[in-house]
Design a protein around this motif. Structure first.
Motif, PDB file in Angstrom:
ATOM      1  N   UNK A 138       0.832  -1.211   0.000  1.00  0.00           N
ATOM      2  CA  UNK A 138       0.000   0.000   0.000  1.00  0.00           C
ATOM      3  C   UNK A 138       0.863   1.255   0.000  1.00  0.00           C
ATOM      4  N   UNK A 139       2.178   1.084  -0.148  1.00  0.00           N
ATOM      5  CA  UNK A 139       3.050   2.236  -0.350  1.00  0.00           C
ATOM      6  C   UNK A 139       3.852   2.679   0.866  1.00  0.00           C
ATOM      7  N   UNK A 140       3.706   1.991   1.985  1.00  0.00           N
ATOM      8  CA  UNK A 140       4.504   2.384   3.150  1.00  0.00           C
ATOM      9  C   UNK A 140       5.963   1.973   2.952  1.00  0.00           C
ATOM     10  N   UNK A 141       6.868   2.690   3.600  1.00  0.00           N
ATOM     11  CA  UNK A 141       8.278   2.330   3.554  1.00  0.00           C
ATOM     12  C   UNK A 141       8.531   1.084   4.395  1.00  0.00           C
ATOM     13  N   UNK A 142       9.694   0.453   4.170  1.00  0.00           N
ATOM     14  CA  UNK A 142      10.019  -0.795   4.870  1.00  0.00           C
ATOM     15  C   UNK A 142      10.062  -0.588   6.387  1.00  0.00           C
ATOM     16  N   UNK A 143      10.611   0.536   6.806  1.00  0.00           N
ATOM     17  CA  UNK A 143      10.719   0.788   8.246  1.00  0.00           C
ATOM     18  C   UNK A 143       9.342   0.923   8.889  1.00  0.00           C
ATOM     19  N   UNK A 144       8.486   1.746   8.267  1.00  0.00           N
ATOM     20  CA  UNK A 144       7.135   1.957   8.825  1.00  0.00           C
ATOM     21  C   UNK A 144       6.334   0.654   8.831  1.00  0.00           C
ATOM     22  N   UNK A 145       6.399  -0.068   7.708  1.00  0.00           N
ATOM     23  CA  UNK A 145       5.625  -1.310   7.599  1.00  0.00           C
ATOM     24  C   UNK A 145       6.098  -2.315   8.639  1.00  0.00           C
ATOM     25  N   UNK A 146       7.417  -2.419   8.801  1.00  0.00           N
ATOM     26  CA  UNK A 146       7.974  -3.362   9.771  1.00  0.00           C
ATOM     27  C   UNK A 146       7.590  -2.990  11.190  1.00  0.00           C
ATOM     28  N   UNK A 147       7.635  -1.695  11.464  1.00  0.00           N
ATOM     29  CA  UNK A 147       7.315  -1.223  12.809  1.00  0.00           C
ATOM     30  C   UNK A 147       5.843  -1.490  13.143  1.00  0.00           C
ATOM     31  N   UNK A 148       4.956  -1.138  12.244  1.00  0.00           N
ATOM     32  CA  UNK A 148       3.521  -1.314  12.511  1.00  0.00           C
ATOM     33  C   UNK A 148       3.176  -2.794  12.644  1.00  0.00           C
ATOM     34  N   UNK A 149       3.849  -3.640  11.850  1.00  0.00           N
ATOM     35  CA  UNK A 149       3.560  -5.081  11.900  1.00  0.00           C
ATOM     36  C   UNK A 149       4.289  -5.776  13.051  1.00  0.00           C
ATOM     37  N   UNK A 150       5.064  -5.028  13.830  1.00  0.00           N
ATOM     38  CA  UNK A 150       5.851  -5.670  14.885  1.00  0.00           C
ATOM     39  C   UNK A 150       5.060  -5.835  16.173  1.00  0.00           C
ATOM     40  N   UNK A 151       3.902  -5.226  16.248  1.00  0.00           N
ATOM     41  CA  UNK A 151       3.132  -5.353  17.479  1.00  0.00           C
ATOM     42  C   UNK A 151       1.636  -5.263  17.200  1.00  0.00           C
ATOM     43  N   UNK A 152       0.917  -6.126  17.886  1.00  0.00           N
ATOM     44  CA  UNK A 152      -0.529  -6.203  17.736  1.00  0.00           C
ATOM     45  C   UNK A 152      -1.217  -4.863  18.034  1.00  0.00           C
ATOM     46  N   UNK A 153      -0.770  -4.182  19.090  1.00  0.00           N
ATOM     47  CA  UNK A 153      -1.381  -2.896  19.433  1.00  0.00           C
ATOM     48  C   UNK A 153      -1.110  -1.852  18.352  1.00  0.00           C
ATOM     49  N   UNK A 154       0.105  -1.878  17.796  1.00  0.00           N
ATOM     50  CA  UNK A 154       0.435  -0.931  16.723  1.00  0.00           C
ATOM     51  C   UNK A 154      -0.470  -1.199  15.520  1.00  0.00           C
TER      52      UNK A 154
END
Ligand code: ADP
Ligand code: MG
Length: 479
Positions: A314-330
């Protein structure tokens, strides 16, 4: 840190994850954290004569869920066994665990490293077992030890990795990823501080290129990722020193002392036969039907790897995507924030502005003073042009301090963006009239000076002028 003398590390992890069931693995006692000692232990947990265990179906479903999530084989028949040993906090004199027929076999966990690389780590098995109670030695006066049986019988998943990890960083990444996955699945809180996720690290070393494994030591009960990594590094260095001095590493169970930065012998390592495993005669083998496994499969949520891939797409950068997917609450916060909004803008506000602010406050997202709905309101004001990006940051800061809503702050402080063309034209005209030198330079080809006109108008409009309109009006006026 690499090892000296051409050695490499060989690491296998055993993770004990407390299953988030309301009751214990074989009894109806509650599992709530922090209760008064011994109020959550009934006749079964106390091993009163004649009491019989009854298997908690929810814990079995959790095991199936994890197995499916890591692409493992779910054993259609698994067996609970008695693992015999003496602990003062183990009233039965044995732990009910699984031995040669665990519920889950094989599978893989994809780890991600800080440099963006990643690889799959093999999972050997996962079995269900009950936790022991807790001995408390340092409470009250005198040489008295206490036993708290609230934890006795709490369901655990023991997840055993293949000896495929090669560095402390990989081991840390494995624990983090497993924690993320368990939390996404909602089957373990993954709170290492509370002890509901604990890790034993098995460590050996060998010369690069050697294919055989050398003797391992097991470091017990590591309760943070930092400790896992530090303990492995020190243990591996100890092994190299032993081998290099002509000695031999003995198979041992060791403890990590984070204050002294060293591991210490706890006991020489026992082997499986020491435990006199045998099938628990009180429990039937666990038979799983296809229907049950498929029913559990139907409850699987979107998994972290799939979410990350979707966010990247959906166009997010690797860092943002990884961070958001790293935690259920995120992930949950982002899902609400991005719903019906621009995903990239939402991700940016969440991971930069919000996480930055929470970091300063030392607060977890769960306790964020700004909810996803509240931040969404701010993003909507921004997207509709009601406020400028600069003002949005100001409003965000006020939201954080006051807990007020974005729209209320904008109305109260009169921060709405000025898009009234007449007013903006007047301000632009003033900018042009007041700066004849700059006008001359601009007309002579100095494009960079254009910004000074924009700055002038912004000042005139107290930062509330619509930047796009200002730009086009100024371009028009300056020819
Ligand atoms: P135990 O209960 O005896 O500790 P498990 O099978 O539960 O045995 O766990 C063994 C762990 O040790 C696994 O994670 C495995 O990958 C790891 N392991 C086995 N041999 C070695 C070795 N030589 N060096 C490092 N890790 C090892
Ligand atoms: Mg072990």
């Amino acid at each position: 840190m690499a090892l000296p003398h051409g050695y490499e590390m060989v690491i296998g992890l055993e993770v004990h994850a407390q299953v988030t069931t309301a009751s214990k693995l074989f009894s109806g006692s509650a599992t709530t954290f922090g209760a008064e000692p011994n109020v959550q232990a009934n006749e079964v947990d106390l091993a009163m004569p004649g009491m019989l265990p009854v298997l908690n179906a929810g814990a079995v479903d959790a095991g199936i869920m994890l197995g499916l999530a890591i692409g493992a084989e779910i054993n259609r028949a698994s067996v609970f066994a008695r693992k015999n040993y003496f602990y003062p906090d183990l009233p039965k004199g044995y732990q009910i665990s699984q031995y040669d027929q665990p519920i889950v076999l094989g599978g893989k966990l994809a780890i991600e490293l800080a440099d963006g690389s990643g690889r799959d780590i093999g999972v050997t098995r996962m079995h269900l077992e009950e936790d022991a109670g807790k001995s408390i030695h340092d409470m009250g006066a005198g040489n008295v030890s206490y036993v708290d049986l609230n934890r006795a019988g709490v369901p655990l998943m023991e997840i055993v990795s293949e000896p495929e990890l090669r560095t402390p960083e990989e081991a840390g990444a494995y624990v983090k990823k497993l924690r993320t996955l368990l939390r996404f699945l909602g089957i373990c809180d993954g709170d290492m501080e509370k002890g509901n996720l604990r890790c034993d690290a098995n460590v050996s070393v060998r010369k690069m290129g050697e294919t055989k494994l050398r003797t391992r030591c097991e470091i017990k009960n590591l309760n943070s990722v930092r400790h896992v990594m530090a303990a492995i590094q020190h243990e591996a260095e100890r092994h190299v020193a032993v081998w290099e001095s002509g000695g031999e590493v003995g198979q041992e169970t060791r403890l990590w002392d984070p204050d002294l930065n060293e591991t210490r012998t706890l006991r020489s390592k026992e082997d499986a036969h020491d435990y006199r495993y045998f099938p628990c005669p009180d429990l039937l083998p666990v038979q799983l039907t296809e229907a049950r496994i498929e029913a559990v499969r139907g409850t699987l949520p979107e998994l972290p790897d799939a979410l990350r891939a979707r966010l990247l797409a959906s166009g997010l950068g690797a860092h943002e995507a990884g961070l958001i997917a790293s935690d259920k609450d995120y992930a949950a916060y982002f899902a609400e924030l991005a719903k019906g909004r621009d995903a990239k803008i939402a991700a940016n506000w969440m991971t930069v502005e919000l996480f930055g602010a929470l970091n300063k406050l030392g607060v977890e997202l769960e306790k964020s003073p700004i909810s996803a709905a509240a931040l969404g309101e701010l993003l909507d004001l921004l997207a509709s042009g009601k406020i400028s990006g600069k003002i949005a940051k100001q409003v965000f800061a006020t939201m954080l301090e006051s807990g007020k809503g974005a729209a209320a702050i904008v109305a109260e402080q009169g921060l709405a963006q000025v898009s009234d063309e007449g007013a903006l034209r007047a301000a632009c005209a003033k900018a042009v009239a007041a700066n004849p030198d700059a006008v001359a330079k601009f007309k002579a080809g100095n494009e960079r000076i254009f910004g000074s006109f924009v700055g002038f108008v912004m000042k005139e409009t107290k930062g509330q002028g619509n930047p796009e309109l200002i730009n086009s009006i100024l371009r028009e006026m300056l020819g």
